[in-house]
Design a protein around this motif. Structure first.
Motif, PDB file in Angstrom:
ATOM      1  N   GLY A   1       0.834  -1.186   0.000  1.00 52.08           N
ATOM      2  CA  GLY A   1       0.000   0.000   0.000  1.00 52.08           C
ATOM      3  C   GLY A   1       0.874   1.244   0.000  1.00 52.08           C
ATOM      4  O   GLY A   1       1.963   1.249   0.595  1.00 52.08           O
ATOM      5  N   PRO A   2       0.436   2.310  -0.660  1.00 51.23           N
ATOM      6  CA  PRO A   2       1.235   3.528  -0.699  1.00 51.23           C
ATOM      7  C   PRO A   2       1.262   4.220   0.666  1.00 51.23           C
ATOM      8  O   PRO A   2       0.301   4.135   1.442  1.00 51.23           O
ATOM      9  N   ARG A   3       2.365   4.868   0.936  1.00 46.91           N
ATOM     10  CA  ARG A   3       2.522   5.567   2.201  1.00 46.91           C
ATOM     11  C   ARG A   3       1.450   6.645   2.337  1.00 46.91           C
ATOM     12  O   ARG A   3       1.196   7.418   1.407  1.00 46.91           O
ATOM     13  N   ASP A   4       0.836   6.706   3.498  1.00 45.78           N
ATOM     14  CA  ASP A   4      -0.278   7.632   3.707  1.00 45.78           C
ATOM     15  C   ASP A   4       0.215   9.074   3.776  1.00 45.78           C
ATOM     16  O   ASP A   4       1.342   9.358   4.196  1.00 45.78           O
ATOM     17  N   GLY A   5      -0.670   9.975   3.358  1.00 45.68           N
ATOM     18  CA  GLY A   5      -0.317  11.389   3.292  1.00 45.68           C
ATOM     19  C   GLY A   5      -0.303  12.080   4.653  1.00 45.68           C
ATOM     20  O   GLY A   5      -0.627  11.493   5.690  1.00 45.68           O
ATOM     21  N   TYR A   6       0.066  13.329   4.619  1.00 45.64           N
ATOM     22  CA  TYR A   6       0.175  14.161   5.817  1.00 45.64           C
ATOM     23  C   TYR A   6      -1.216  14.390   6.407  1.00 45.64           C
ATOM     24  O   TYR A   6      -2.129  14.806   5.702  1.00 45.64           O
ATOM     25  N   PRO A   7      -1.423  14.126   7.719  1.00 43.23           N
ATOM     26  CA  PRO A   7      -2.748  14.378   8.314  1.00 43.23           C
ATOM     27  C   PRO A   7      -3.141  15.849   8.204  1.00 43.23           C
ATOM     28  O   PRO A   7      -2.305  16.741   8.357  1.00 43.23           O
ATOM     29  N   ASN A   8      -4.409  16.072   7.955  1.00 46.96           N
ATOM     30  CA  ASN A   8      -4.914  17.431   7.815  1.00 46.96           C
ATOM     31  C   ASN A   8      -5.590  17.858   9.127  1.00 46.96           C
ATOM     32  O   ASN A   8      -6.817  17.931   9.247  1.00 46.96           O
ATOM     33  N   GLY A   9      -4.745  18.114  10.128  1.00 54.42           N
ATOM     34  CA  GLY A   9      -5.252  18.607  11.407  1.00 54.42           C
ATOM     35  C   GLY A   9      -6.242  17.653  12.036  1.00 54.42           C
ATOM     36  O   GLY A   9      -6.002  16.448  12.139  1.00 54.42           O
ATOM     37  N   LEU A  10      -7.363  18.205  12.421  1.00 56.92           N
ATOM     38  CA  LEU A  10      -8.364  17.425  13.128  1.00 56.92           C
ATOM     39  C   LEU A  10      -9.321  16.676  12.209  1.00 56.92           C
ATOM     40  O   LEU A  10     -10.204  15.953  12.685  1.00 56.92           O
ATOM     41  N   GLU A  11      -9.128  16.814  10.877  1.00 55.75           N
ATOM     42  CA  GLU A  11     -10.004  16.090   9.946  1.00 55.75           C
ATOM     43  C   GLU A  11      -9.674  14.583   9.977  1.00 55.75           C
ATOM     44  O   GLU A  11      -8.567  14.191  10.301  1.00 55.75           O
ATOM     45  N   TRP A  12     -10.673  13.767   9.601  1.00 59.27           N
ATOM     46  CA  TRP A  12     -10.447  12.322   9.534  1.00 59.27           C
ATOM     47  C   TRP A  12      -9.441  11.999   8.415  1.00 59.27           C
ATOM     48  O   TRP A  12      -9.533  12.539   7.321  1.00 59.27           O
ATOM     49  N   ARG A  13      -8.515  11.141   8.711  1.00 61.97           N
ATOM     50  CA  ARG A  13      -7.552  10.720   7.691  1.00 61.97           C
ATOM     51  C   ARG A  13      -8.291   9.904   6.633  1.00 61.97           C
ATOM     52  O   ARG A  13      -9.079   9.020   6.966  1.00 61.97           O
ATOM     53  N   PRO A  14      -8.011  10.130   5.333  1.00 64.00           N
ATOM     54  CA  PRO A  14      -8.820   9.511   4.281  1.00 64.00           C
ATOM     55  C   PRO A  14      -8.398   8.086   3.882  1.00 64.00           C
ATOM     56  O   PRO A  14      -9.160   7.410   3.183  1.00 64.00           O
ATOM     57  N   THR A  15      -7.219   7.625   4.286  1.00 62.89           N
ATOM     58  CA  THR A  15      -6.758   6.328   3.748  1.00 62.89           C
ATOM     59  C   THR A  15      -6.391   5.308   4.829  1.00 62.89           C
ATOM     60  O   THR A  15      -7.008   4.266   4.933  1.00 62.89           O
ATOM     61  N   ASP A  16      -5.360   5.554   5.619  1.00 60.67           N
ATOM     62  CA  ASP A  16      -4.859   4.573   6.601  1.00 60.67           C
ATOM     63  C   ASP A  16      -4.538   3.225   5.955  1.00 60.67           C
ATOM     64  O   ASP A  16      -4.872   2.149   6.457  1.00 60.67           O
ATOM     65  N   SER A  17      -3.822   3.280   4.824  1.00 58.33           N
ATOM     66  CA  SER A  17      -3.476   2.052   4.097  1.00 58.33           C
ATOM     67  C   SER A  17      -2.602   1.117   4.925  1.00 58.33           C
ATOM     68  O   SER A  17      -2.807  -0.102   4.942  1.00 58.33           O
ATOM     69  N   GLN A  18      -1.621   1.688   5.610  1.00 59.69           N
ATOM     70  CA  GLN A  18      -0.727   0.840   6.409  1.00 59.69           C
ATOM     71  C   GLN A  18      -1.510   0.075   7.471  1.00 59.69           C
ATOM     72  O   GLN A  18      -1.314  -1.127   7.666  1.00 59.69           O
ATOM     73  N   CYS A  19      -2.409   0.742   8.119  1.00 58.90           N
ATOM     74  CA  CYS A  19      -3.207   0.127   9.181  1.00 58.90           C
ATOM     75  C   CYS A  19      -3.970  -1.088   8.657  1.00 58.90           C
ATOM     76  O   CYS A  19      -4.003  -2.152   9.278  1.00 58.90           O
ATOM     77  N   GLY A  20      -4.552  -0.943   7.477  1.00 64.52           N
ATOM     78  CA  GLY A  20      -5.340  -2.031   6.911  1.00 64.52           C
ATOM     79  C   GLY A  20      -4.516  -3.238   6.531  1.00 64.52           C
ATOM     80  O   GLY A  20      -4.987  -4.380   6.613  1.00 64.52           O
ATOM     81  N   MET A  21      -3.258  -3.003   6.137  1.00 60.43           N
ATOM     82  CA  MET A  21      -2.416  -4.141   5.737  1.00 60.43           C
ATOM     83  C   MET A  21      -2.079  -5.032   6.924  1.00 60.43           C
ATOM     84  O   MET A  21      -1.895  -6.237   6.760  1.00 60.43           O
ATOM     85  N   PHE A  22      -1.995  -4.453   8.102  1.00 57.38           N
ATOM     86  CA  PHE A  22      -1.794  -5.294   9.287  1.00 57.38           C
ATOM     87  C   PHE A  22      -2.970  -6.255   9.468  1.00 57.38           C
ATOM     88  O   PHE A  22      -2.798  -7.432   9.817  1.00 57.38           O
TER      89      PHE A  22
END
Length: 464
Positions: free
Chosen positions: A108-129
């Protein structure tokens, strides 16, 4: 039927969590597909996508598995890649990977920079676990590339290694070996268990009875002068001196053509051959050089009817993606001056394409090749078994200078020869090894994970 097509076909199966629908995930999926299309051209594989299984062309629910399975099975893919466009859908990935029973790559591609308090849109690394844990529950062997940037060199380099390992798995699962005559009487070390190879690995052995093979040779000698002349011309065009053969050149050509024809007629992708008596006593020529030339022509071939060497050769050339032939050699003598060097030698059965640049090469009257091989990095391999357990020795060395000798040869230097020597003494191996130019031990190790073969590296403790 076994798939012997040498072109590697890979299914690209992007996945996302159904609940994680967002613009970032959609854009990421398109970028991933584009990147893999470019990599397919660069790394020489055919990519099969799942664009038409649903509106988004992604594996999102368990219900998508059937459509993906039908498409990928119909396309006869050889491996699967599951890019996680966001967290991914482990339920669907696990089911499809289990049902397809192919080499699997998780990335999975490395996830992007978090946008403050907004929900992160991908979390690809988390899902691969989550996905990889489920694959373990399903008993699915998988490979993994670290969570890296889409355009990273890491992705390209490690994908190339995965493709090579998948190629080894494909070639091994398609093994059908022509075994010409029987082993030489004294060579108990090359005994094999044909039934066990079939039961454990689906490796088919096709017997080439002496009368059948000799009849083919005789017919070619009598009827196929043009084919023999064409083959002999290819040898001289390659810079080999075959003048010493004299009239033996025609039996040599006829034997090679007979072996090629027999392998092709019986859908074999490798060959092992008795080389001491069968041809020499009737035609005055041994098949030593012939077996090397078969390797040159894309048919892995082993002398002294060493079936395990033929198996090893198929795995070696598949690891190299068929860019160079392998060679079957004896571990012969230690270098007289270099304690970590050893002579890889045989009596004339190495592919002519491997001849050292600038070295003279010839075929002597008895049908044996005489020339030194090119140096550089060399991977040394041996597939062998004992009491139902099968192992693959894999070590890496480099070609070095050494004394001139007869036949075909290459002096190699290891990091610690005594360590290698003891592996071959105490392990289930013999003096025969397969060499191939390049660095492939990691690829072979990865392939063995999929094939249920115990890898045996020089630094590993003995397992036997």
């Amino acid at each position: 039927m076994k798939n012997r097509n040498k072109q590697l076909r890979v299914g690209l199966v992007p996945t996302r969590r159904e609940a994680f629908a967002n613009e970032t995930t959609t854009k990421q999926k398109k970028a991933i597909v584009d990147r893999f299309r470019r990599l397919a051209a660069e790394l020489d594989f055919e990519m099969v996508d799942i664009e038409d299984i649903n509106e988004e062309g992604m594996l999102m629910t368990y219900r998508d598995v059937e459509a993906a399975y039908d498409k990928l099975t119909a396309a006869k893919v050889d491996a699967l890649i599951f890019p996680h466009c966001n967290f991914g859908q482990e339920e669907a990935v696990g089911r499809l990977a289990k049902d397809m029973n192919l080499p699997v790559l998780i990335w999975g591609p490395r996830d992007g920079y978090p946008n403050g308090l907004e929900w992160r849109p991908t979390d690809s690394q988390c899902g691969m676990f989550a996905t990889t844990k489920l694959l373990m529950h399903y008993g699915v062997t998988f490979s993994y590339i670290e969570n890296c940037e889409l355009e990273s060199d890491i992705l390209r380099e490690e994908l190339a290694d995965f493709l090579a390992a998948a190629n080894v798995v494909k070639a091994f699962r398609a093994l059908r070996i022509a075994r010409i005559s029987s082993r030489p009487k004294e060579f108990l070390s090359v005994m094999v268990n044909e039934a066990e190879l079939l039961e454990k690995y689906d490796i088919e052995i096709v017997p080439g009875e002496p009368t059948v093979i000799l009849d083919r040779v005789d017919r070619i000698l009598a009827e196929d002068r043009d084919r023999m002349e064409e083959l002999l011309k290819s040898l001289t065009d390659a810079g080999l001196d075959i003048s010493a053969l004299g009239e033996n050149r025609y039996p040599l050509a006829a034997i090679e053509l007979a072996l090629l024809d027999f392998a092709e007629d019986n859908d074999c992708n490798a060959l092992s051959c008795e080389c001491w008596n069968l041809f020499r006593k009737k035609y005055g020529v041994s098949p030593c050089f012939i077996l090397g030339d078969l390797n040159d022509r894309g048919l892995p071939a082993a002398c002294e009817n060493d079936v395990h060497a033929a198996i090893t050769s198929v795995m070696a050339v598949a690891a190299a993606r068929y860019k160079t032939p392998s060679f079957v050699a004896d571990l012969t003598i230690r270098h007289p001056e270099n304690d970590n060097a050893e002579l890889l030698w045989h009596c004339g059965s190495f592919a002519k394409a491997l001849k050292k640049e600038g070295a003279k090469g010839c075929v002597i009257r008895e049908g044996k090749g005489f020339y030194e091989l090119e140096g550089g990095p060399v991977t040394v391999l041996r597939f062998d078994g004992n009491h139902g357990e099968y192992y693959m020795f894999a070590g890496e060395a480099k070609g070095v200078d050494g004394p001139v000798t007869n036949g075909n040869y290459l002096w190699i230097e290891t990091d610690n020869w005594v360590k290698w020597e003891k592996k071959f003494i105490f392990g289930p191996y013999i003096h025969h090894v397969v060499g191939i130019h390049g660095s492939y031990s990691g690829i072979i190790q990865e392939a063995c994970r999929y094939l249920g073969i115990r890898i045996d590296l020089p630094d590993m403790p003995n397992q036997y």
